[in-house]
Design a protein around this motif. Structure first.
Motif, PDB file in Angstrom:
ATOM      1  N   UNK A 192      -1.429   5.812   5.848  1.00 32.34           N
ATOM      2  CA  UNK A 192      -1.822   6.859   6.808  1.00 32.34           C
ATOM      3  C   UNK A 192      -3.336   6.890   7.004  1.00 32.34           C
ATOM      4  N   UNK A 193      -4.080   6.811   5.913  1.00 30.17           N
ATOM      5  CA  UNK A 193      -5.549   6.840   5.996  1.00 30.17           C
ATOM      6  C   UNK A 193      -6.070   5.622   6.759  1.00 30.17           C
ATOM      7  N   UNK A 194      -5.517   4.456   6.477  1.00 31.79           N
ATOM      8  CA  UNK A 194      -5.944   3.235   7.171  1.00 31.79           C
ATOM      9  C   UNK A 194      -5.619   3.315   8.657  1.00 31.79           C
ATOM     10  N   UNK A 195      -4.403   3.766   8.983  1.00 32.20           N
ATOM     11  CA  UNK A 195      -4.010   3.869  10.390  1.00 32.20           C
ATOM     12  C   UNK A 195      -4.840   4.915  11.130  1.00 32.20           C
ATOM     13  N   UNK A 197       8.286   4.717  10.879  1.00 31.51           N
ATOM     14  CA  UNK A 197       7.462   4.959  12.064  1.00 31.51           C
ATOM     15  C   UNK A 197       6.021   4.501  11.832  1.00 31.51           C
ATOM     16  N   UNK A 198       5.507   4.722  10.629  1.00 32.94           N
ATOM     17  CA  UNK A 198       4.152   4.252  10.314  1.00 32.94           C
ATOM     18  C   UNK A 198       4.068   2.734  10.424  1.00 32.94           C
ATOM     19  N   UNK A 236       0.836  -1.201   0.000  1.00 34.08           N
ATOM     20  CA  UNK A 236       0.000   0.000   0.000  1.00 34.08           C
ATOM     21  C   UNK A 236       0.872   1.253   0.000  1.00 34.08           C
ATOM     22  N   UNK A 237       0.365   2.296  -0.604  1.00 34.19           N
ATOM     23  CA  UNK A 237       1.103   3.555  -0.643  1.00 34.19           C
ATOM     24  C   UNK A 237       1.142   4.169   0.752  1.00 34.19           C
ATOM     25  N   UNK A 238       2.031   5.115   0.961  1.00 36.55           N
ATOM     26  CA  UNK A 238       2.147   5.756   2.271  1.00 36.55           C
ATOM     27  C   UNK A 238       0.877   6.550   2.600  1.00 36.55           C
ATOM     28  N   UNK A 239       0.220   7.133   1.587  1.00 37.88           N
ATOM     29  CA  UNK A 239      -1.030   7.861   1.818  1.00 37.88           C
ATOM     30  C   UNK A 239      -2.138   6.910   2.261  1.00 37.88           C
ATOM     31  N   UNK A 269       0.363  13.092  15.432  1.00 35.71           N
ATOM     32  CA  UNK A 269       1.636  12.589  14.916  1.00 35.71           C
ATOM     33  C   UNK A 269       1.610  11.897  13.557  1.00 35.71           C
ATOM     34  N   UNK A 270       0.490  11.363  13.139  1.00 35.38           N
ATOM     35  CA  UNK A 270       0.466  10.503  11.957  1.00 35.38           C
ATOM     36  C   UNK A 270       1.005  11.184  10.702  1.00 35.38           C
ATOM     37  N   UNK A 271       0.678  12.438  10.487  1.00 38.68           N
ATOM     38  CA  UNK A 271       1.103  13.117   9.257  1.00 38.68           C
ATOM     39  C   UNK A 271       2.587  13.481   9.249  1.00 38.68           C
ATOM     40  N   UNK A 272       3.244  13.380  10.400  1.00 40.13           N
ATOM     41  CA  UNK A 272       4.671  13.695  10.472  1.00 40.13           C
ATOM     42  C   UNK A 272       5.539  12.448  10.531  1.00 40.13           C
TER      43      UNK A 272
END
Length: 165
Positions: A66-69, A100-101, A60-63, A92-95
């Motif tokens: 992030x959305x899933x998390x 880290x994700x 999955x892409x990083x975007x 914190x998620x967007x940074x």
């Protein structure tokens, strides 16, 4: 018991289905279980329900990650973690870097008991070595709420439409 006397075939079918449902669960080897433990649990009534092993999602892409998390941080099995993890994700998620994700993904998805995550974050119980990392340190620091913010509910979703800082 009146139903069993009235419907003997149904009672026999239920007894058979219980036997078939319970025995495979107890005999399946796995290292991932819902234990239902708490700091004061005697574990005398321990029931082990095997869960599929956690696997990192590498496709999955990083975007998307992030959305899933973000979603998984908001939709937990207990309100305390819904609030704690959704506010943490907002902060914190967007940074977070991809590494880290991945650590955060493992932290919130591998343990089978949300209480474990809560106890580790609030330092009521030590976390297993595999979860002792920079993301756990961030979460523990966030859980201390040093700014004494009022944290009574998950954040509204309007922040999703704001540009990241």
């Amino acid at each position: 018991m009146a139903e069993a006397a009235t419907f003997p075939g149904l009672a026999r079918m239920l007894a058979l289905s219980r036997r078939h449902l319970v025995s495979p669960l107890l005999s399946t080897p796995s290292n991932r279980f819902y234990r239902g433990d708490s700091p004061t649990d005697s574990q005398k009534d321990l029931i082990e329900i095997p869960l599929p092993p956690w696997q990192e999602r590498t496709d999955e892409s990083i975007e998307t990650k992030r959305a899933r998390l973000l979603y998984e941080s908001r939709k937990r099995g207990m309100l305390e973690n819904c609030i704690l993890l959704s506010l943490f994700a907002k902060e914190y998620l967007h940074h977070m870097t991809e590494k880290q994700l991945n650590l955060y993904d493992r932290l919130i998805n591998e343990p089978s008991n949300d209480w474990d995550i809560y106890y580790w974050a609030t330092e009521a119980k030590p976390a297993p070595e595999i979860f002792e990392n920079e993301v756990m340190a961030l979460l523990r620091d966030f859980a201390k709420n040093k700014n004494k913010e009022q944290r009574l509910r998950a954040p509204d979703l309007e922040y999703l439409f704001e540009k990241p800082h």
